[in-house]
Scaffold this motif. Sequence first.
Motif, short mmCIF file in Angstrom:
data_model
loop_
_atom_site.label_atom_id
_atom_site.label_comp_id
_atom_site.label_asym_id
_atom_site.label_seq_id
_atom_site.Cartn_x
_atom_site.Cartn_y
_atom_site.Cartn_z
N PRO A 1 0.81 -1.15 -0.04
CA PRO A 1 0.05 -0.01 0.03
C PRO A 1 0.78 1.13 -0.02
N GLY A 2 0.26 2.28 -0.38
CA GLY A 2 0.86 3.61 -0.52
C GLY A 2 1.89 3.76 -1.69
N GLY A 3 2.01 2.87 -2.54
CA GLY A 3 2.97 2.82 -3.63
C GLY A 3 2.51 3.85 -4.82
N THR A 4 3.52 3.70 -6.08
CA THR A 4 3.09 4.67 -7.17
C THR A 4 2.59 3.96 -8.26
N GLY A 5 2.49 2.45 -8.16
CA GLY A 5 2.00 1.89 -9.20
C GLY A 5 3.06 1.12 -9.98
N ARG A 6 4.09 0.85 -9.23
CA ARG A 6 5.33 0.29 -10.04
C ARG A 6 5.03 -1.58 -9.95
N VAL A 7 5.34 -1.80 -10.98
CA VAL A 7 5.09 -3.49 -10.99
C VAL A 7 6.29 -4.09 -11.37
N ILE A 8 6.84 -5.16 -10.53
CA ILE A 8 7.98 -5.92 -10.83
C ILE A 8 7.69 -7.30 -10.76
N ILE A 9 7.94 -8.29 -11.71
CA ILE A 9 7.78 -9.48 -12.06
C ILE A 9 9.16 -10.21 -12.20
N ASN A 10 9.42 -11.01 -11.30
CA ASN A 10 10.61 -11.72 -11.40
C ASN A 10 11.95 -10.90 -11.46
N ASP A 11 11.86 -9.91 -10.58
CA ASP A 11 13.04 -8.98 -10.71
C ASP A 11 13.28 -8.03 -11.95
N LYS A 12 12.27 -7.99 -12.93
CA LYS A 12 12.27 -7.44 -14.00
C LYS A 12 10.94 -6.23 -13.93
N ASP A 13 11.24 -5.29 -14.78
CA ASP A 13 9.94 -4.27 -14.92
C ASP A 13 8.73 -5.17 -15.46
N GLY A 14 7.69 -4.78 -15.16
CA GLY A 14 6.37 -5.54 -15.65
C GLY A 14 6.44 -5.60 -17.10
N LEU A 15 6.50 -4.24 -17.75
CA LEU A 15 6.33 -4.17 -19.03
C LEU A 15 7.78 -5.06 -19.99
N ALA A 16 8.50 -5.25 -19.16
CA ALA A 16 9.84 -6.23 -19.56
C ALA A 16 9.81 -7.41 -19.59
N TYR A 17 8.95 -7.92 -18.75
CA TYR A 17 8.55 -9.24 -18.51
C TYR A 17 7.29 -9.63 -19.30
N LEU A 18 6.21 -9.03 -19.49
CA LEU A 18 5.03 -9.29 -20.20
C LEU A 18 4.98 -8.47 -21.25
N THR A 19 5.71 -9.02 -22.45
CA THR A 19 5.86 -8.03 -23.56
C THR A 19 4.77 -8.01 -24.48
N ARG A 20 3.92 -8.84 -24.49
CA ARG A 20 2.81 -9.06 -25.41
C ARG A 20 1.78 -7.77 -25.00
N THR A 21 1.16 -7.06 -25.82
CA THR A 21 0.23 -6.11 -25.78
C THR A 21 -0.88 -6.42 -25.22
N GLY A 22 -1.27 -5.65 -23.90
CA GLY A 22 -2.25 -6.05 -23.05
C GLY A 22 -2.11 -7.09 -21.98
N ASP A 23 -0.89 -7.54 -22.10
CA ASP A 23 -0.84 -8.71 -21.05
C ASP A 23 -0.79 -8.08 -19.64
N LEU A 24 0.04 -6.95 -19.47
CA LEU A 24 0.23 -6.18 -18.11
C LEU A 24 -1.06 -5.72 -17.73
N GLU A 25 -1.89 -5.03 -18.65
CA GLU A 25 -3.10 -4.76 -18.14
C GLU A 25 -4.20 -5.58 -17.77
N ALA A 26 -4.11 -6.89 -18.59
CA ALA A 26 -4.73 -7.90 -18.00
C ALA A 26 -4.52 -8.17 -16.57
N ALA A 27 -3.21 -8.66 -16.27
CA ALA A 27 -2.73 -9.14 -15.16
C ALA A 27 -3.26 -8.18 -13.98
N LEU A 28 -3.13 -6.83 -14.14
CA LEU A 28 -3.47 -5.94 -13.09
C LEU A 28 -5.10 -5.23 -13.20
N GLN A 29 -5.74 -6.22 -13.97
CA GLN A 29 -7.08 -5.97 -14.06
C GLN A 29 -7.91 -5.92 -12.92
#
Length: 131
Positions: A23-51
Amino acid sequence: MSAQYYEGIGRRKEASARVRLFPGGTGRVIINDKDGLAYLTRTGDLEAALQPLRVIGQERAYDVTVHVNGGGVTGQRDAIRLGVARAILKLDPETRPALRSAEMLTRDPRVKERKKPGLKRARKAPTYTKR
């Protein structure tokens, strides 16, 4: 990140994900020590995961860390989504009706069917030859 977090476990096919919401974060997503967009590269995957965060209207209120293993891209994405929803439920139990109506709390039970003897795959039979 702060020390207080809420954890949820999600599974789908062969993938399993351990999700932590801070809680109290800024919306940062880290997946397996990588940035969320770097790990889930397909379009819409990160948005679907954070739905689930979007369903409750708290997209930028939490930092999310994920450890996911097994399965493929789609299985991992859906495992993360279930883990996020379960972590939100621990954080705020009043969100259950909203998450339930958006079908975020149901684990998808479908898994790969086993191969049967005499067949090429689970159901595909060898080609029939008359001669």
